[in-house]
Design an enzyme around this catalytic site. Structure first.
Site, PDB file in Angstrom:
ATOM      1  N   HIS A  84       0.860  -1.184   0.000  1.00  0.00           N
ATOM      2  CA  HIS A  84       0.000   0.000   0.000  1.00  0.00           C
ATOM      3  C   HIS A  84       0.894   1.231   0.000  1.00  0.00           C
ATOM      4  CE1 HIS A  84       0.970   0.323   4.275  1.00  0.00           C
ATOM      5  NE2 HIS A  84       0.556  -0.920   4.437  1.00  0.00           N
ATOM      6  N   ARG A  98       0.360 -10.008  15.614  1.00  0.00           N
ATOM      7  CA  ARG A  98      -0.332 -10.256  14.361  1.00  0.00           C
ATOM      8  C   ARG A  98      -0.835 -11.696  14.312  1.00  0.00           C
ATOM      9  NH1 ARG A  98       3.910  -7.409  10.486  1.00  0.00           N
ATOM     10  NH2 ARG A  98       2.747  -5.576   9.815  1.00  0.00           N
ATOM     11  N   GLN A 151      15.890  -9.617  11.767  1.00  0.00           N
ATOM     12  CA  GLN A 151      16.131  -8.566  10.787  1.00  0.00           C
ATOM     13  C   GLN A 151      17.599  -8.145  10.785  1.00  0.00           C
ATOM     14  OE1 GLN A 151      13.221  -5.416  10.568  1.00  0.00           O
ATOM     15  NE2 GLN A 151      14.600  -4.051   9.483  1.00  0.00           N
ATOM     16  N   THR A 177      -7.568   5.565   4.476  1.00  0.00           N
ATOM     17  CA  THR A 177      -8.782   6.303   4.154  1.00  0.00           C
ATOM     18  C   THR A 177      -9.930   5.639   4.894  1.00  0.00           C
ATOM     19  OG1 THR A 177      -9.421   4.921   2.282  1.00  0.00           O
ATOM     20  CG2 THR A 177      -7.875   6.723   1.834  1.00  0.00           C
TER      21      THR A 177
END
Length: 420
Positions: free
Chosen positions: A51, A92, A182, A242
């Site tokens: 996104h 998550r 990471q 949005t």
């Protein structure tokens, strides 16, 4: 006075507002002048599309390649099994291996190739998957070789950890290991591909700097970290959300028209920043556009919408989106690029709830939202206000072109067509 660097890449980032933190700007500047370097940004495949929150990373890699360097897009096939706790209040939901693989395949086909050139050349981009090295790690060996270079004291100081602890939200050992994984990614990419730079958003600074320090401590590698400031709206909200959800980059998840509209409707004060970040327009032109005032700023927004859409979906899609917008707003008609659904003629003959159509077309998330639209005078059928939540549409409402036009406010429209 604007700082000048020796390397073209850092000069571009500086004038376009991409530099927030760097582990060693002087050292990185010198390294970039030695010849083609490689840099990476990691993307966890938690969905089938990126996104616009990922666009900063895309543009960092784009400019890196344009300046004669080699970008690496790292798919987090391994780290996605853990989940990055950064900015999250809760763990998550776990993705299955199949979900992760399907998401990676979808991302490979779509989101990156508009921004980067992939291939075998010295500065061609490559895509790699950290599951290739993380999945086969031997736990005890890994802890002995690399775990000793991470102190819990320091890890507890990172924002992603502090926030969860302050809110008394559980932080699992699994998530706590994310920053270790990471950090190891950077070390592994340096060994395999000579990668010397990791980039990302400023919220990733803790994770990125871990890799720099791990490379130095474990292998005496000279690595660099660079982050860009996160984009926020004037009221402090993270940009990219949005009322309808994320602004996706994939055309099958958000139409190029809706993508164009997102940029066309940004707030006036954001235009200059967004032109710098998400277009390739020359800086002289950007400065002229951001200086426009009053109604003229709308022309700058149209240029922003065109350039941003062109980067993501190609010029043809950007032109079509602009033409559709002109038909809808300036000529009062409709364009073929408007979101649409199809229904059976028999269903319409019997009458169908207009509120249901608003939800089905995506103009509203629920009947409650439709009710608020109606109350505010923003719900329309064929440009006529709807006054009743129980209102139904029938064949008599079809336009001469055989469709129903639904509008939510002045800027969101959709078509309901009869199945042929």
């Amino acid at each position: 006075m604007t700082q000048t660097y020796k390397s073209e890449f850092l000069n571009i980032l500086n004038e376009r507002g991409f530099i927030h933190q760097c582990s060693d700007l002087e050292g990185l500047d010198a390294k970039l002048c030695e010849g083609p370097q490689s840099a990476y940004i990691g993307f966890d495949p938690t969905a089938k599309s990126l996104h616009i929150g990922h666009l900063t990373g895309q543009m960092l890699l784009y400019w890196f390649q344009q300046c004669g360097h080699k970008p690496i897009t790292l798919m987090g096939g391994g780290t996605a099994k853990i989940g990055d706790p950064t900015g999250k209040d809760a763990e998550r939901s776990a993705l299955s291996n199949e979900d992760i693989e399907n998401n990676i395949k979808a991302l490979e086909r779509t989101c990156f190739k508009q921004f980067l050139t992939y291939g075998e050349g010295e500065t061609d981009a490559i895509m790699v998957n950290n599951n290739d090295w993380l999945d086969g790690l031997k736990y005890l060996q890994f802890l002995r070789d690399y775990g000793r270079h991470f102190t819990v004291n320091r890890m507890l100081g990172f924002d992603s950890v502090k926030t969860r602890l302050e809110r008394e939200s559980p932080l699992s050992l699994l998530e706590f290991n994310y920053m270790v994984m990471q950090g190891y990614d950077f070390v592994e990419l340096h060994k395999r591909y000579g990668c010397t730079l990791q980039m990302g958003g400023s919220d990733q600074w803790g994770n990125i700097i871990n890799g720099v320090e791990l490379g130095r401590k474990a292998h005496r590698q000279s690595l660099f970290a660079l982050t860009a400031p996160l984009l926020t709206t004037p009221d402090g909200r993270k940009m990219g959300k949005t009322e309808g959800g994320a602004v996706w980059l994939n055309a099958d998840m958000l139409s190029p028209y809706d993508y164009w509209q997102y940029w066309r409707n940004v707030e006036d004060v954001m235009v200059g920043t967004l032109l710098r970040r998400f277009t390739t327009l020359p800086m002289d032109e950007i400065k002229k556009l951001e200086a426009l005032e009053g109604a003229e700023i709308n022309e700058a927004k149209k240029i922003l919408a065109h350039e941003a859409t062109k980067m993501c979906h190609g010029e043809d899609a950007a032109i079509e989106a602009a033409q559709t917008a002109a038909k809808v707003f300036e000529q009062g008609s409709v364009g073929s690029d408007l979101p649409s659904i199809e229904i059976d003629e028999a269903t319409l003959s019997n009458g169908i709830s207009i509120a249901d159509l608003f939800v089905e077309t995506g103009l509203a998330e629920s009947k409650g939202e439709v009710k608020r639209l109606i109350k505010g005078g923003g719900a329309k059928l064929n440009d006529n206000k709807i006054d009743d939540l129980a209102a139904v549409a029938s064949k008599a409402d079809l336009t001469s072109e055989n469709y129903l036009k639904l509008s939510a406010g002045k800027k969101k429209h959709a078509l309901v067509k009869i199945k042929s």
